[in-house]
Design an enzyme around this catalytic site. Structure first.
Site, mmCIF file in Angstrom:
data_model
loop_
_atom_site.group_PDB
_atom_site.id
_atom_site.type_symbol
_atom_site.label_atom_id
_atom_site.label_comp_id
_atom_site.label_asym_id
_atom_site.label_seq_id
_atom_site.Cartn_x
_atom_site.Cartn_y
_atom_site.Cartn_z
ATOM 1 N N LYS A 79 43.115 37.958 77.420
ATOM 2 C CA LYS A 79 42.415 39.244 77.495
ATOM 3 C C LYS A 79 43.120 40.136 78.518
ATOM 4 C CE LYS A 79 37.735 41.187 78.130
ATOM 5 N NZ LYS A 79 36.357 40.934 78.600
ATOM 6 N N SER A 154 32.848 42.968 75.537
ATOM 7 C CA SER A 154 34.103 43.669 75.606
ATOM 8 C C SER A 154 35.290 42.867 75.075
ATOM 9 C CB SER A 154 34.389 44.070 77.053
ATOM 10 O OG SER A 154 34.544 42.915 77.878
ATOM 11 N N SER A 178 30.377 39.300 77.541
ATOM 12 C CA SER A 178 31.626 39.688 76.859
ATOM 13 C C SER A 178 32.447 38.560 76.269
ATOM 14 C CB SER A 178 32.515 40.481 77.810
ATOM 15 O OG SER A 178 32.046 41.790 77.887
HETATM 16 N N1 GLN Z 1 28.322 44.504 77.073
HETATM 17 C C1 GLN Z 1 28.085 44.367 78.483
HETATM 18 C C2 GLN Z 1 28.470 45.633 79.186
HETATM 19 O O1 GLN Z 1 28.726 46.576 78.537
HETATM 20 C C3 GLN Z 1 28.820 43.183 79.015
HETATM 21 C C4 GLN Z 1 30.228 43.447 79.324
HETATM 22 C C5 GLN Z 1 30.945 42.285 79.899
HETATM 23 O O2 GLN Z 1 30.441 41.156 79.891
HETATM 24 N N2 GLN Z 1 32.094 42.566 80.465
HETATM 25 O O3 GLN Z 1 28.509 45.707 80.372
#
Ligand code: GLN
Length: 503
Positions: A79, A154, A178
């Protein structure tokens, strides 16, 4: 000859160890697959030009009789939140376009030392803010099951890469879901380790008290194998736990063959009403519970009365920490610099750079976080959110006095269409209601496939265990994975029509 991209990492590792397949062959097969499908999918932001040379070096060392790790020669997608010396690291943001790090993230360094071959950097929502990859500055990633739908976020790039057989293994980061939510939306496995169990050094920080790096894979065993490589104490991360950890691969293997479900107490949260979930997600969840019950597990209703405040607390704490972490992108130290006019002051350059380099969602969260931390509101917002966090931690402590693991659906909907939620930040935020509590409490959590929706999209189930009990999650989820695959006659991904499977 077998298609090397279809093998699990564990199976590929065996063929590499026996000499049946070389790392160059395995790596080429995945690079070819990326060339064939990634123009459309957009799971990768960067493909490693040095991958074949790295693979050749592993083959050379193996031929020379060097002692190599179990995953040596297996390709890995990374990632783009994790910094790498041999590839650019952007965290999905324009402001870091082309940025080269002078050091490797600890997890990357450990993967390299174990002989894994970096295939490339995967797409993500900018600075890991989002649930769909629609907030990536470099275009969204498509869901391999249905290109009109999101792969989650994400870490949608990492999940799509493993789902589309572009990589057998990937690394992700999970601040509020994420790793797990994209796993749920793509029919793959995603593990968020105990906070401090895997080093965050070199993971571009979103919210430091919530971020955790972890594996994104197609099987529980593969996640365990990768976790064994990247986990454990790191002196470079001050929040890294000093513990020594058991082998997570061994735990997964034990779960897959043993009777670990017998007598296992599985908690289901009374306050998570069926009505909050898409109907077929609830059905799939109950069917998975019934399958485990049939093997001797006991389903126990537990109460977690503060989980419902998790999203609200998260969207104060996460932006607060993010606004502070992102202050480092000041046009001086990293990446992009925009000079608005000759003779511009430092403040003008900084402002023009951040205006041009950061996307809408990032700006929204910086504003939210700065507001929450401002002197007059600090206690009302940040202080209250911290108190909610403590209450959620207590909910877990009380629950784990009664049960071994907690099970929930991973997320409330299956893969949604592009644009469906991106106009409504609040709807997108609510998508994480079931994953966020684990980050707030620092407990480990895993998502594995539990079935298909009525319209043929993947659904995941999440298990949560007490702090430091990551091995328990590998045992339990490997046991369920084996049970379900018996029912299905193979992995869920074999039923993805877009991927050549039969629906
Ligand atoms: N979807 C969540 C957010 O927008 C989690 C993001 C993440 O775990 N980096 O913050």
């Amino acid at each position: 000859m077998t298609d090397l991209t279809r093998l699990t990492a564990a199976a590929l590792a065996e063929k590499l160890a026996s000499g049946e397949v070389s790392s160059v062959e395995a790596t080429s097969a995945h690079l070819d697959r990326i060339t064939a499908v990634d123009g459309d999918l957009n799971a990768f932001l960067h493909v490693n030009e040095g991958a074949l040379a790295a693979a050749a070096e592993i083959d050379r060392r193996r031929a020379a009789g060097d002692a190599l790790g179990e995953l040596a020669g297996v390709p890995l997608a990374i990632k783009d939140v994790l910094v790498t010396t041999d590839m650019p690291s952007t965290s999905g943001s324009r402001i870091l376009e082309g940025y080269m790090s002078p050091f490797d993230a600890t997890v990357v360094a450990r993967a390299r030392a174990a002989g894994l071959v970096g295939l490339g950097k995967t797409n993500m929502d900018e600075f890991a803010m989002g649930s769909s990859t629609e907030h990536s500055a470099f275009g969204a990633t498509l869901n391999p099951w249905d290109p009109t739908r999101v792969p989650g976020g994400s870490g949608g790039g990492s999940a799509a890469a493993v789902a589309a057989f572009e990589a057998p293994l990937a690394l992700g980061s999970d601040t509020g879901g994420s790793i797990r939510q994209p796993a749920h939306l793509t029919g793959t496995v995603g593990m968020k380790p105990t906070y401090g169990g895997v080093s965050r050094y070199g993971s571009i920080a979103l919210a430091s008290s919530l971020d955790q790096v972890g594996p994104a894979t197609r099987t529980v065993l593969d996640a365990g194998l990768l976790h064994d490589v990247i986990g454990g104490h790191d002196a470079l991360d001050s929040t890294s736990l000093p513990d020594s950890w058991p082998s997570f691969a061994a735990a997964a293997r034990e779960g897959a063959r043993g009777d670990v479900l017998k007598g296992l107490k599985i908690g289901v949260v009374r306050e998570l009403p069926d009505s909050g979930f898409q109907a077929d997600i609830s059905t799939s969840f109950r069917a998975a519970l019934a399958a485990m019950e049939a093997q001797g597990a006991e389903i126990v209703e537990i109460s977690a009365p503060h989980f419902e405040y998790g999203v609200a607390a998260y969207y104060v704490l996460m932006p607060a920490e993010a606004s502070s972490n992102l202050a480092r992108f000041d046009s001086v130290r990293f990446g992009m610099r925009v000079t608005p006019h000759a003779g511009a002051t430092v403040e003008e350059v900084m402002s023009a750079t951040r205006a041009a380099g950061l996307g809408e969602e990032v700006k929204r969260r910086i504003i939210l976080g700065t507001y929450a931390l401002s002197a007059g509101y600090y206690d009302a917002y940040y202080g209250s959110a911290q108190r909610v966090r403590t209450l959620i931690q207590r909910d877990y402590t009380d629950a784990f006095a009664q049960v071994d693991v907690i099970a929930t659906p991973t997320s409330s909907t299956t893969a949604f269409k592009f644009g469906e939620m991106s106009d409504d930040p609040l709807a997108m935020y609510l998508n994480d209601a079931t994953t966020i509590p684990a980050n707030l409490a620092g407990v480990p959590a895993i998502s594995i496939p539990s079935g298909l929706s009525d319209d043929g999209l993947p659904i995941g189930i999440q298990f949560v265990a007490p702090v430091r009990e990551d091995a328990r999650l590998y045992r339990v989820s490997a046991a369920l994975e084996a049970l379900l695959q018996d029912q299905w006659g193979g992995p869920l991904l074999d039923r993805a029509p877009m991927l050549g499977g039969k629906a």
